[in-house]
Write a protein that holds these residues in place. Structure first.
Motif, PDB file in Angstrom:
ATOM      1  N   GLY A   1       0.802  -1.226   0.000  1.00  0.00           N
ATOM      2  CA  GLY A   1       0.000   0.000   0.000  1.00  0.00           C
ATOM      3  C   GLY A   1       0.832   1.273   0.000  1.00  0.00           C
ATOM      4  N   ARG A   2       2.136   1.148  -0.060  1.00  0.00           N
ATOM      5  CA  ARG A   2       2.982   2.340  -0.167  1.00  0.00           C
ATOM      6  C   ARG A   2       4.215   2.018  -1.003  1.00  0.00           C
ATOM      7  N   VAL A   3       4.927   3.060  -1.346  1.00  0.00           N
ATOM      8  CA  VAL A   3       6.048   2.882  -2.261  1.00  0.00           C
ATOM      9  C   VAL A   3       7.353   2.799  -1.463  1.00  0.00           C
ATOM     10  N   HIS A   4       8.061   1.691  -1.644  1.00  0.00           N
ATOM     11  CA  HIS A   4       9.372   1.521  -1.011  1.00  0.00           C
ATOM     12  C   HIS A   4      10.438   1.743  -2.091  1.00  0.00           C
ATOM     13  N   ALA A   5      11.669   1.451  -1.741  1.00  0.00           N
ATOM     14  CA  ALA A   5      12.729   1.566  -2.756  1.00  0.00           C
ATOM     15  C   ALA A   5      13.743   0.460  -2.553  1.00  0.00           C
ATOM     16  N   TYR A   6      14.272  -0.033  -3.659  1.00  0.00           N
ATOM     17  CA  TYR A   6      15.355  -1.017  -3.629  1.00  0.00           C
ATOM     18  C   TYR A   6      16.414  -0.547  -4.608  1.00  0.00           C
ATOM     19  N   GLN A   7      17.582  -0.297  -4.092  1.00  0.00           N
ATOM     20  CA  GLN A   7      18.652   0.254  -4.928  1.00  0.00           C
ATOM     21  C   GLN A   7      18.178   1.493  -5.684  1.00  0.00           C
ATOM     22  N   GLY A   8      17.377   2.302  -5.031  1.00  0.00           N
ATOM     23  CA  GLY A   8      16.906   3.538  -5.652  1.00  0.00           C
ATOM     24  C   GLY A   8      15.736   3.350  -6.610  1.00  0.00           C
ATOM     25  N   VAL A   9      15.276   2.115  -6.775  1.00  0.00           N
ATOM     26  CA  VAL A   9      14.159   1.845  -7.690  1.00  0.00           C
ATOM     27  C   VAL A   9      12.872   1.711  -6.855  1.00  0.00           C
ATOM     28  N   PRO A  10      11.785   2.386  -7.254  1.00  0.00           N
ATOM     29  CA  PRO A  10      10.526   2.230  -6.518  1.00  0.00           C
ATOM     30  C   PRO A  10      10.109   0.764  -6.466  1.00  0.00           C
ATOM     31  N   LEU A  11       9.689   0.344  -5.302  1.00  0.00           N
ATOM     32  CA  LEU A  11       9.329  -1.072  -5.110  1.00  0.00           C
ATOM     33  C   LEU A  11       7.950  -1.159  -4.470  1.00  0.00           C
ATOM     34  N   ILE A  12       7.104  -1.968  -5.074  1.00  0.00           N
ATOM     35  CA  ILE A  12       5.754  -2.208  -4.563  1.00  0.00           C
ATOM     36  C   ILE A  12       5.696  -3.633  -4.008  1.00  0.00           C
ATOM     37  N   VAL A  13       5.104  -3.729  -2.847  1.00  0.00           N
ATOM     38  CA  VAL A  13       4.981  -5.023  -2.154  1.00  0.00           C
ATOM     39  C   VAL A  13       3.613  -5.632  -2.460  1.00  0.00           C
ATOM     40  N   THR A  14       3.606  -6.911  -2.775  1.00  0.00           N
ATOM     41  CA  THR A  14       2.302  -7.565  -2.899  1.00  0.00           C
ATOM     42  C   THR A  14       2.406  -9.035  -2.480  1.00  0.00           C
ATOM     43  N   TYR A  15       1.277  -9.679  -2.482  1.00  0.00           N
ATOM     44  CA  TYR A  15       1.226 -11.085  -2.073  1.00  0.00           C
ATOM     45  C   TYR A  15       1.806 -11.980  -3.164  1.00  0.00           C
ATOM     46  N   HIS A  16       2.309 -13.118  -2.734  1.00  0.00           N
ATOM     47  CA  HIS A  16       2.831 -14.097  -3.675  1.00  0.00           C
ATOM     48  C   HIS A  16       1.651 -14.789  -4.366  1.00  0.00           C
ATOM     49  N   PRO A  17       1.764 -15.059  -5.680  1.00  0.00           N
ATOM     50  CA  PRO A  17       0.659 -15.743  -6.363  1.00  0.00           C
ATOM     51  C   PRO A  17       0.267 -17.063  -5.693  1.00  0.00           C
ATOM     52  N   ALA A  18       1.231 -17.795  -5.143  1.00  0.00           N
ATOM     53  CA  ALA A  18       0.884 -19.064  -4.478  1.00  0.00           C
ATOM     54  C   ALA A  18       0.002 -18.791  -3.259  1.00  0.00           C
ATOM     55  N   TYR A  19       0.296 -17.723  -2.554  1.00  0.00           N
ATOM     56  CA  TYR A  19      -0.544 -17.336  -1.413  1.00  0.00           C
ATOM     57  C   TYR A  19      -1.949 -16.968  -1.914  1.00  0.00           C
ATOM     58  N   LEU A  20      -2.000 -16.247  -3.040  1.00  0.00           N
ATOM     59  CA  LEU A  20      -3.308 -15.831  -3.564  1.00  0.00           C
ATOM     60  C   LEU A  20      -4.141 -17.022  -4.019  1.00  0.00           C
ATOM     61  N   LEU A  21      -3.457 -18.062  -4.484  1.00  0.00           N
ATOM     62  CA  LEU A  21      -4.210 -19.263  -4.869  1.00  0.00           C
ATOM     63  C   LEU A  21      -4.847 -19.907  -3.642  1.00  0.00           C
ATOM     64  N   ARG A  22      -4.151 -19.808  -2.521  1.00  0.00           N
ATOM     65  CA  ARG A  22      -4.705 -20.377  -1.274  1.00  0.00           C
ATOM     66  C   ARG A  22      -5.684 -19.429  -0.598  1.00  0.00           C
TER      67      ARG A  22
END
Ligand code: URA
Length: 260
Positions: A215-236
């Motif tokens: 729900g917010r914007v993080h950064a990894y090595q200066g690149v914007p990073l969005i967090v979300t659920y893993h598809p395997a988790y979403l299947l469950r």
């Protein structure tokens, strides 16, 4: 808010069922009888990186002396294929390097190869891969051949399959990290979507639950990073697909707001 036809089509790609308000519903018998998902949230403007409520971790670089830091694509690929830095090399059929456009604007980071990925040498080819492909299609992206704005690059945090699909161990994550860092440096994505606890925790150096990091914007090595659920988790947990959809929308908004 009403879903327009395009949004409905996108959500259908992800297998998200849409709540239909009575006045929104089509003729009786033609509308799916409601409700996994509430209407979309009002359009959000992604917070600028500088105002992100989570302080961005300081950019990490591969140690200057690490040979990985200067490898080009072919050399990096070969190094990963021959890697014996941790015990995962003992049980793998092959290392799973990554797939997609080497200049992709979007980079997707997952956890580790499973059995099918270990067999085929490509990330996300099993059931969770099908859902990932549908999620990408829902936002007009693909792993198949396309221009860099549309074809993503997909990589895992760990390149070798943990036996029995167990969780990656800390030393395995840290031994493998230079490869992902170098992949990010070479791809130079505009945005990264990190999927699932291990990818997210490893990239953000955080132990907070996904639910508190998304729900917010993080950064990894200066690149914007969005967090979300893993598809395997979403299947469950299909009831969380609506949140994953929100995350994809945030990623789209964030990417659209970037200069250039
Ligand atoms: N899950 C992942 O995180 N990556 C894969 O490649 C397959 C399943």
């Amino acid at each position: 808010m009403r879903w327009d036809e395009r949004q409905r089509a996108m959500l259908a790609e992800m297998g998200v069922r849409v709540w239909a308000a009575p006045e929104d519903a089509a003729a009786p018998g033609t509308t799916e009888p409601l409700a996994d998902v509430p209407p979309a949230p009002a359009k959000r403007v992604a917070p600028p990186l500088a105002q992100s409520p989570v302080p961005a971790p300081s950019p990490r670089r591969v140690e200057p002396l690490s040979p990985v830091a200067t490898l080009d694509w072919p050399a990096l690929r070969e190094t990963v294929a021959a890697c014996t830095a941790c015990k995962l090399c003992e049980g793998r059929r092959q290392a799973v390097f990554g797939v997609g456009n080497e200049r992709a604007h979007w980079m997707i980071v997952g956890e580790a190869p499973g059995e099918q990925e270990d067999r085929q040498g490509e990330p996300f080819v099993g059931k969770s891969g099908q859902l990932l492909d549908n999620m990408l299609r829902a936002i007009a992206l693909t792993r198949g051949e396309a221009e860099p704005a549309r074809q993503v690059y997909i990589a895992n945090t760990i390149k070798c399959r943990p036996p029995g699909n167990r969780n990656p161990e800390p030393d395995e994550l840290s031994k493998c990290e230079p490869f992902l860092i170098r992949q990010v440096q070479l791809v130079q994505p505009k945005i990264i979507v990190a999927m699932g606890r291990f990818a997210v925790h490893s990239l953000l150096r955080s132990t907070e639950p996904i639910g508190r990091l998304r729900g917010r914007v993080h950064a990894y090595q200066g690149v914007p990073l969005i967090v979300t659920y893993h598809p395997a988790y979403l299947l469950r947990n299909p009831e969380d697909k609506a949140k994953a959809w929100d995350d994809l929308c945030l990623a789209l908004e964030t990417a659209a707001a970037l200069p250039g």
